[in-house]
Write an enzyme that holds these catalytic residues in place. Structure first.
Site, mmCIF file in Angstrom:
data_model
loop_
_atom_site.group_PDB
_atom_site.id
_atom_site.type_symbol
_atom_site.label_atom_id
_atom_site.label_comp_id
_atom_site.label_asym_id
_atom_site.label_seq_id
_atom_site.Cartn_x
_atom_site.Cartn_y
_atom_site.Cartn_z
ATOM 1 C CG ASP A 40 -12.097 -13.895 -27.641
ATOM 2 O OD1 ASP A 40 -10.996 -13.305 -27.578
ATOM 3 O OD2 ASP A 40 -12.414 -14.627 -28.589
ATOM 4 C CG ASP A 246 8.901 -6.406 -3.553
ATOM 5 O OD1 ASP A 246 8.623 -7.595 -3.350
ATOM 6 O OD2 ASP A 246 8.348 -5.460 -2.946
ATOM 7 C CG HIS A 345 2.626 -7.350 4.106
ATOM 8 N ND1 HIS A 345 2.566 -8.605 3.556
ATOM 9 C CD2 HIS A 345 3.586 -6.686 3.397
ATOM 10 C CE1 HIS A 345 3.438 -8.699 2.551
ATOM 11 N NE2 HIS A 345 4.084 -7.544 2.443
HETATM 12 N N1 GLY Z 1 5.550 -7.061 -2.766
HETATM 13 C C1 GLY Z 1 4.613 -6.292 -2.065
HETATM 14 C C2 GLY Z 1 5.100 -5.935 -0.744
HETATM 15 O O1 GLY Z 1 6.278 -6.036 -0.469
HETATM 16 O O2 GLY Z 1 4.347 -5.623 0.145
HETATM 17 MN MN MN Z 2 7.588 -7.316 -1.479
HETATM 18 MN MN MN Z 3 5.832 -7.264 1.302
#
Ligand code: GLY
Ligand code: MN
Ligand code: MN
Length: 435
Positions: A40, A246, A345
């Protein structure tokens, strides 16, 4: 819960979105549901990014709806009703009254009335736009609807990908906080330090500044740095090893995403330095290619050319530059054995934000425009355990990635994460020096 941006900013977003759609339509945008972590106990709730973008509403289970009849749009939120007993356990709710009063919508209703109201709306419009897969109740209503259900995401994504001044300001804050966290981790570097300990330094910096991680932090020492999605963070980092971190945070939903790689004892070995310098040169070339008007693919190609040439110069690839790069459109040559991901990205409300241009950067993707924010993150990975490709002995066990967050402007790229050092000398000067 308070609005992140001005009501005007949200109304402008809603108008820009709805202005792309035909009259006599309904748009249904649900947020996420609470997800069970164990029995839960739930995962901490995080609202869906489309909901945050359109109206900043942060309570679970809710649905944003816009209807148009003869040209005028009416927006509404369906939200959990106030319920003292539930609120004692789970926290205060704004309820429909609070939502109608303080959020940028025309009306608000209890989520308990969703089925009745929306079923009748569905019968009275020509076009239905809905995000499916988030809310079972919505999906079942749409399953019995006989016409095609259209996807609103492309219309929203074309707006989300260009950040407003207010969004850029938040993303700058997010980038600066993550930069500070990485510096604190570097200052705590020492042989034998636990990956988990470095993680705790990074994340406590986020938490103590009323933020939290945007994605699970990756802290990989030694060979773990060569595992792209490593995040168990459970090994100690030995003397002589690099550590790759990262980690990025989220402020009001807006992510930062930084990677730094550095020697835990404060000194790069010759082999580590050679690979690091190559990745850094590739990253600087890619950042230089992040120009307003450039094709999405151009910064990946810029990084790839530098990496391919560098691998030849270091004797890791024994071929010409053309052969190392492979098909001139695909960039699929043997340099990809060691640099196997995309160069970047989009970044925004989602760490891998909307707008296209991922998939290993192979597609031409969108044209870069002022107001977009991208990551630039080339890397090289020489996991010694790999059996798919020959790993040169000198570099076995090394993994390096360097990642910054870049704002595209008409005057050139702006590195939002520039306060996080990445030159070898600048990092060596602070590793292990304490805070
Ligand atoms: N931390 C995910 C990437 O670097 O795309
Ligand atoms: Mn990253
Ligand atoms: Mn990234």
């Amino acid at each position: 819960m308070v609005l992140t941006f001005s009501a005007t900013e949200y109304s402008n977003r809603q108008s820009a979105f709805l202005g792309q759609l035909p009259d006599d339509s309904i748009v249904i945008i649900p947020t996420n549901l609470q997800a069970v972590r164990s029995n839960d106990t739930h995962f901490p709730f995080r609202a869906n990014s489309y909901m945050l973008y359109l109206c900043g509403w942060g309570e679970p289970e809710s649905v944003w709806i816009a209807t148009n009849s003869g040209g005028d749009w009416i927006t509404s939120l369906f939200v959990p009703p106030q319920d003292t007993k539930a609120e004692i356990w789970e926290g205060r709710r704004a309820g429909p009254e609070g939502a109608a009063k303080n959020w940028p919508v025309d009306e608000a209703h209890s989520i308990l009335n969703l089925n009745t109201i929306v079923s009748s709306m569905l019968g009275n419009c020509d076009n239905v736009y809905a995000i499916r897969g988030l809310n079972l109740e919505i999906d079942s209503m749409l399953d019995v609807y006989e016409k095609e259900v259209l996807n609103p995401k492309p219309h929203l994504d074309s707006l989300r990908v260009i950040k407003s001044e207010a969004e850029i300001e938040l993303m700058r804050e997010s980038a600066e906080l993550a930069s500070r966290a990485h510096v604190l981790a570097m200052r705590s570097g020492k042989p034998g330090v636990g990956e988990w300990h470095l993680q705790s330094i990074i994340e406590s910096c986020f938490t103590s500044n009323r933020s939290h991680w945007a994605y699970p932090s990756i802290v990989g020492g030694g060979e773990n740095a060569a595992i792209l999605h490593y995040n168990s963070n459970c090994d100690a980092v030995e003397d002589g090893d690099l550590v790759l971190i990262d980690a990025g945070c989220e402020i009001e939903g807006y992510a930062s995403d930084i990677t730094r790689t550095w020697p835990v004892n404060g000194n790069f070995t010759e082999a580590q330095r050679e690979i690091y310098d190559l990745v850094l040169n590739a990253q600087l070339a890619a950042i230089g290619a992040c120009q307003h008007g450039a094709h999405w693919i151009s910064f990946h190609q810029a990084a790839s050319r530098v990496i391919a040439q560098g691998l030849i110069d270091l004797g890791i690839l024994d071929c010409t530059l053309e052969e190392a790069i492979g098909d001139p459109k695909e960039f699929d040559g043997p340099y990809r054995n060691y640099f196997m991901h995309g160069t970047g990205h989009f970044l925004g409300l989602d760490v891998h934000d909307v707008g296209g241009g991922r998939q290993g950067d192979k597609d031409a993707g969108p044209i870069l425009k002022s107001g977009m924010i991208v990551t630039v993150e080339p890397g090289l990975y020489f996991g010694s355990w790999r059996t798919d490709v020959e790993i040169p002995e000198k570099y076995a066990g090394i993994g390096v990635r360097i990642e910054d967050d870049i704002l595209i402007t008409e005057d050139g790229p702006v590195v939002l994460t520039s306060s996080c050092p990445k030159e070898i000398g600048d990092m060596e000067a602070i590793i292990g020096q304490g805070s």
